[in-house]
Design an enzyme around this catalytic site. Structure first.
Site, PDB file in Angstrom:
ATOM      1  N   ARG A  67     -19.870  33.988   9.267  1.00  0.00           N
ATOM      2  CA  ARG A  67     -18.686  33.474   9.979  1.00  0.00           C
ATOM      3  C   ARG A  67     -18.720  31.951  10.061  1.00  0.00           C
ATOM      4  NH1 ARG A  67     -18.549  33.241  15.313  1.00  0.00           N
ATOM      5  NH2 ARG A  67     -19.838  35.096  15.572  1.00  0.00           N
ATOM      6  N   TYR A 124       9.172  30.051   5.759  1.00  0.00           N
ATOM      7  CA  TYR A 124       8.874  31.466   5.514  1.00  0.00           C
ATOM      8  C   TYR A 124       9.090  32.252   6.826  1.00  0.00           C
ATOM      9  CZ  TYR A 124       5.754  35.487   4.625  1.00  0.00           C
ATOM     10  OH  TYR A 124       5.212  36.729   4.500  1.00  0.00           O
ATOM     11  N   ASP A 197       2.692  23.311   4.340  1.00  0.00           N
ATOM     12  CA  ASP A 197       2.431  24.547   3.601  1.00  0.00           C
ATOM     13  C   ASP A 197       2.802  24.267   2.144  1.00  0.00           C
ATOM     14  OD1 ASP A 197       2.576  27.025   2.323  1.00  0.00           O
ATOM     15  OD2 ASP A 197       3.294  28.071   4.096  1.00  0.00           O
ATOM     16  N   LYS A 222      -0.996  33.655  -3.622  1.00  0.00           N
ATOM     17  CA  LYS A 222       0.104  33.401  -4.575  1.00  0.00           C
ATOM     18  C   LYS A 222      -0.415  32.711  -5.844  1.00  0.00           C
ATOM     19  CE  LYS A 222       2.360  34.754  -0.897  1.00  0.00           C
ATOM     20  NZ  LYS A 222       2.537  36.149  -0.631  1.00  0.00           N
TER      21      LYS A 222
END
Ligand SMILES: Cc1ncc(COP(=O)(O)O)c(C=O)c1O
Length: 408
Positions: A67, A124, A197, A222
């Site tokens: 982590r 988005y 973004d 993507k």
């Protein structure tokens, strides 16, 4: 280590070369794997407990617990930093999805306890939902503004004194292009952080950190991974902010698993080549759609009449305009759109974008589903709008499939 120990050489090389090599080739004794292995171990020990103590204290580089960092993720993070910010110091943190990365960037940007985000009105759908349904109830207010209206943006900054500005380089799905250079300057003057973004644009087309942004976020799901087989995201932050991102990630735990990291890195080696082909195909598809009698309107940043053509010239790499083409079908409602989606033989009617295969998505049903029809209409997203993510196939085949479906 980059390029087998030659880090200064790496900076001189082009993005396509860095995509293939950066992050890999960590020496391991006398041998070096040519690609980064999948490190599945969650926890790590050292020959001497003093070394583990120094790792925890950040005095010695190395993993201790997944982590907090994992060697496979670190290689991926190094690779993305080398694509986004080859010249200036920056760091990255790989996340379990693009949404997790966005949430982490916003949390890091607001660590100064400011509670207002100025966000682009065209974003988005899930990002709008996160702002309105998750952050707003926890006391973080979002003010939406048209960032392409410089006066409105300046007035909103003066009125609301935001801690962060949030924008997509190319907006989803109407493909407006944000004036990142101007927004970075305005954010800096106001002491706010600019979060970009960059998912639709990718570092091949525009690099927000070089234009003055504090954070750039990608859905690696993507273009950067590109094969539809991995859900992942990343936050890249300038030197002033990366430690905050890492500290938050240790507490919140949105990190990526090593197998997904490996897949993302494997995909990224071919990302510039795929993206160049996808952009070239998209230009041809957009020109073809613009002449089709069943098509009402085409949205594509290469169009000289695009409202942001001047911004495209300033912040995009030459002759690259992205590989998404959105278009409205004349007189169509949901039934006609569904009929068209069912008629494709090659183009895949699925949500998501950026993969090698061409996909078509119906924004009202998928990316902007969570918004009310009124909210969608206010954004200009009507029931006849389709968003095409152009793949790497032969463009003639993509066009002939579109032609077939548009005649149904
Ligand atoms: C522009 C943009 N940002 C972020 C995301 C979220 O990415 P992910 O699905 O990896 O969480 C998407 C997903 O479609 C997107 O289109």
């Amino acid at each position: 280590m980059v390029f087998a120990g030659n880090e200064s050489k790496a900076k001189e090389m082009k993005l396509n070369t860095r995509a293939v090599h950066a992050g890999d080739r960590k020496h391991n004794g006398s041998w070096t794997p040519i690609t980064t292995p999948i490190h599945t171990a969650v926890t790590y020990f050292y020959d001497d407990a003093n070394d583990l103590e120094r790792v925890f204290a950040n005095e010695l580089q190395g993993p201790n617990y997944s982590r907090h960092g994992n060697p496979t993720n670190e290689a991926l993070e190094e690779l993305v930093v080398s694509l986004e910010s080859p010249e200036s110091p920056a760091g990255a943190l790989a996340c379990s999805s693009g949404m997790a990365a966005l949430n982490l960037a916003i949390s890091a940007a607001l660590l100064d306890r400011r509670r207002v985000i100025l966000a682009a009105s065209a974003l988005y759908g899930a990002t709008i939902s996160m702002l309105m349904k998750v952050l707003e109830p926890s006391g973080i207010e979002t003010v939406f503004v048209d960032f392409n209206d410089e006066q409105a943006t300046a007035a909103a900054i003066a009125e609301h004194k935001p801690g962060a500005l949030l924008v997509e380089t190319i907006s989803n799905p109407l493909l407006r292009v944000a004036p990142l250079d101007r927004l970075a300057a305005m954010a800096k003057d106001a002491g706010a952080q600019l979060i970009v973004d960059g998912t639709f644009a990718t570092p091949l087309i525009s690099r927000p950190l070089e234009l003055g942004a504090s954070f750039v976020v990608h859905s690696l799901t993507k273009y950067l991974s590109g094969h539809g087989d991995v859900l992942a995201g990343i936050v890249v932050a300038d030197d002033a902010n990366i430690e905050a991102v890492r500290t938050l990630a240790k507490s919140l735990g949105p990190v990526l698993g090593p197998f997904e990291s490996y897949l993302a890195m494997r995909g990224m080696k071919t990302f510039p080549v795929r993206m160049e082909r996808q952009c070239a195909n998209a230009c041809k598809v957009a020109s073809w759609l613009a002449t089709h009698p069943a098509v009402e309107r085409v949205y594509f940043p290469a169009d000289p009449a695009h409202p942001d053509a001047a911004i495209v010239k300033r912040i995009f790499a030459p002759n690259l305009y992205g590989a998404i083409v959105s278009f409205e079908v004349k007189g169509a409602g949901r039934d006609e759109v569904f009929r068209l989606m069912n008629a494709f033989r090659l183009v895949i009617p699925a949500t998501s974008l950026g993969d090698v295969q061409t996909m078509i998505s119906y924004s009202a049903m998928s990316s902007h589903r969570e918004l009310s029809p009124k909210h969608r209409a206010r954004l200009g997203i009507y029931d006849n709008l389709l968003r095409l993510s152009v793949g790497i196939e032969a463009v003639e085949d993509i066009i002939s499939d579109l032609d077939l479906a548009l005649h149904v």
